[in-house]
Design an enzyme around this catalytic site. Structure first.
Site, PDB file in Angstrom:
ATOM      1  N   LYS A 123     -61.990 -39.686 -33.134  1.00 25.91           N
ATOM      2  CA  LYS A 123     -62.887 -39.115 -34.146  1.00 25.91           C
ATOM      3  C   LYS A 123     -64.244 -39.830 -34.213  1.00 25.91           C
ATOM      4  O   LYS A 123     -65.240 -39.226 -34.574  1.00 25.91           O
ATOM      5  CB  LYS A 123     -62.220 -39.118 -35.511  1.00 25.91           C
TER       6      LYS A 123
ATOM      7  N   GLU B  97     -65.026 -34.121 -46.138  1.00 25.05           N
ATOM      8  CA  GLU B  97     -63.687 -34.131 -46.696  1.00 25.05           C
ATOM      9  C   GLU B  97     -62.786 -34.903 -45.736  1.00 25.05           C
ATOM     10  O   GLU B  97     -63.155 -35.151 -44.589  1.00 25.05           O
ATOM     11  CB  GLU B  97     -63.152 -32.696 -46.804  1.00 25.05           C
TER      12      GLU B  97
ATOM     13  N   SER C  73     -54.978 -39.016 -28.138  1.00 20.24           N
ATOM     14  CA  SER C  73     -56.105 -38.979 -29.072  1.00 20.24           C
ATOM     15  C   SER C  73     -56.194 -40.186 -30.002  1.00 20.24           C
ATOM     16  O   SER C  73     -57.273 -40.533 -30.450  1.00 20.24           O
ATOM     17  CB  SER C  73     -56.061 -37.697 -29.898  1.00 20.24           C
TER      18      SER C  73
HETATM   19  C1  LIG Z   1     -57.516 -35.887 -36.538  1.00 16.90           C
HETATM   20  C2  LIG Z   1     -56.678 -36.188 -35.378  1.00 16.90           C
HETATM   21  C3  LIG Z   1     -56.230 -35.161 -34.506  1.00 16.90           C
HETATM   22  C4  LIG Z   1     -56.486 -33.703 -34.760  1.00 16.90           C
HETATM   23  O1  LIG Z   1     -57.815 -33.311 -34.718  1.00 16.90           O
HETATM   24  P1  LIG Z   1     -58.447 -32.487 -33.509  1.00 16.90           P
HETATM   25  O2  LIG Z   1     -59.751 -32.049 -34.048  1.00 16.90           O
HETATM   26  O3  LIG Z   1     -57.513 -31.345 -33.226  1.00 16.90           O
HETATM   27  O4  LIG Z   1     -58.548 -33.390 -32.362  1.00 16.90           O
HETATM   28  C5  LIG Z   1     -55.511 -35.527 -33.386  1.00 16.90           C
HETATM   29  N1  LIG Z   1     -55.210 -36.808 -33.127  1.00 16.90           N
HETATM   30  C6  LIG Z   1     -55.607 -37.819 -33.933  1.00 16.90           C
HETATM   31  C7  LIG Z   1     -55.229 -39.207 -33.587  1.00 16.90           C
HETATM   32  C8  LIG Z   1     -56.357 -37.533 -35.083  1.00 16.90           C
HETATM   33  O5  LIG Z   1     -56.747 -38.539 -35.893  1.00 16.90           O
END
Ligand SMILES: *Cc1c(COP(=O)(O)O)cnc(C)c1O
Length: 402
Positions: free
Chosen positions: A96, A118, A383
């Site tokens: 993020k 938010e 992610s």
């Molecule tokens: C917020 C988050 C997501 C989901 O958000 P996307 O916009 O779909 O990427 C996925 N993995 C992690 C670790 C997150 O913090």
């Protein structure tokens, strides 16, 4: 569709990816969204801006993040080779920050003093509060009271980073109401503040801007994978909440003969309210100012959604994903709570990497697919890291079986 010209053509000037996206916003906000769009186009061409973002990524965020060949996980799954793009190694522990630093840099360029957003589980809030601290901007994060209760450590982090956390006490007191509340606050303050959305969703230009800031993941991963193996992966796979980490890695491979797969949460069951598998079970609708596939009731109101991973429980999905699905350029599948949990334990034990529960959905599906494929390779966008989830998992499910 011509994927060579893809980034020139998608979205169109009104922010549409095919029939999805756009900007369905109150007339009084049209001017400020146009200003954001124009400012973004300016900075995209500015060498100073590009150099500053590059510098931040390298020296502050810790990019490039590595691509890692997960050999023990590969042996365990028994089939195609599994690789991980390690977005969990970003500062703050997830992808993020890639778009939050970009959004804050845009805010600085526009002379704004304050970032408003938010947050659901608090991940976007923490990343944005980090960016605000870096740039010396004020930061106001709207969060439902239910989430404040559930995600206490992230509330503390945001406050330590200097952000104001605004509790939202109407409706279900979760993410959807937090968005409504943040939007209201922005409408009252759009001269001095900028709204920073947390994924490739919302009104134009946000799906474009967040995708562009996240595309660094795909650009790096393609280069790294080629260097490591001499060829491209057969499949690239990522979890999809709003879709930003998936769009980030997909964009590096959009013009390649590589299969793209998004994994959505099928939660605890496929009953209404028990999952957030928007692509599989949604219908076209409008939420938070853009058109997409949407989980909704008979009246078109967004449905209640659920996933073990709070970062995935959003009833809509990024408009670009909706188009890529209709064009059959990407496909969208699901993983359940149970499958994600099993993958969470497996990756921890086999590789010494504790993944975010969100990312564990992509790992779960990739392990299943690896076995079916028998050979070839799968690149997963990991992610985020799972530190935020460990208390919840240990309390609810224990430590897994060796
Ligand atoms: C917020 C988050 C997501 C989901 O958000 P996307 O916009 O779909 O990427 C996925 N993995 C992690 C670790 C997150 O913090």
């Amino acid at each position: 569709m011509d994927y060579q010209l893809y980034f020139k053509q998608q979205p169109d000037a009104q922010g549409f990816f095919g029939k999805f996206g756009g900007a369905f916003i109150p007339p009084e906000l049209e001017k400020s969204f146009r200003e954001i769009d124009e400012a973004y186009h300016d900075i995209c061409q500015s060498h100073r801006f590009i150099a500053e973002l590059r510098d931040i990524r390298k020296h502050y965020q810790g990019r490039p993040t590595p691509v890692y060949h997960a050999e023990r996980l590969t042996r365990h799954a028994g089939g195609a080779h599994i690789y991980l793009k390690r977005e969990d190694l970003n500062h703050t522990g997830a992808h993020k920050l890639n778009h939050c630093m970009g959004e804050a840099l845009l805010a600085k360029y526009m002379g704004k003093k304050k970032l408003i957003a938010e947050t659901g589980a608090g991940q976007h809030g923490v990343a944005l509060a980090t960016a605000a601290a870096y740039f010396g901007l004020e930061c106001e994060i709207h969060m439902g009271e239910v989430d404040i209760e559930k995600e206490h450590p992230n509330v503390i982090r945001m406050k330590l980073l200097g952000a104001t956390v605004v509790p939202v006490s109407f409706g279900l007191k979760t993410l959807k109401e937090a968005v409504d509340s943040a939007f209201q606050s922005y409408m009252a303050d759009y001269e001095t503040a900028i709204y920073c959305i947390g994924s490739v969703v919302g009104p134009h230009p946000f799906p474009l801007l967040v995708r562009d800031f996240q595309s660094v993941v795909g650009i790096e991963a393609r280069e790294q994978f080629l260097e490591m193996t001499g060829h491209l992966p057969d499949t690239v796979c990522a979890c999809v909440g709003g879709g930003s980490n998936a769009m980030g890695i997909f964009s590096g491979f959009i013009n390649d003969p590589v299969q793209l797969i998004g994994v959505e949460p099928s939660g605890r069951s496929l009953k209404y309210g028990d999952h957030a598998a928007t692509m599989s079970y949604g219908r076209e609708g409008v939420i938070h100012g853009f058109k997409c596939y949407l989980l909704q009731d008979e009246k078109g109101e967004p449905a209640p959604v659920y996933s073990i991973a709070s970062g995935l429980d959003y009833p809509g999905v990024g408009p670009e994903h909706c188009m890529l699905r209709d064009e059959s350029r990407a496909s969208y599948v699901t993983a359940s709570d149970q499958e994600a949990l099993a993958a969470f334990y497996t990756l921890s034990r086999k590789e010494g990497i504790i993944p975010a529960l969100e990312s564990a959905h992509a790992v779960a599906y990739a392990m299943k697919l690896a076995k079916e494929m028998k050979r070839g390779s799968i690149l997963i966008n990991l992610s985020g890291r799972g530190d935020k989830d460990i208390d919840f998992i240990a309390e609810q499910y224990g430590f897994g079986t060796p």
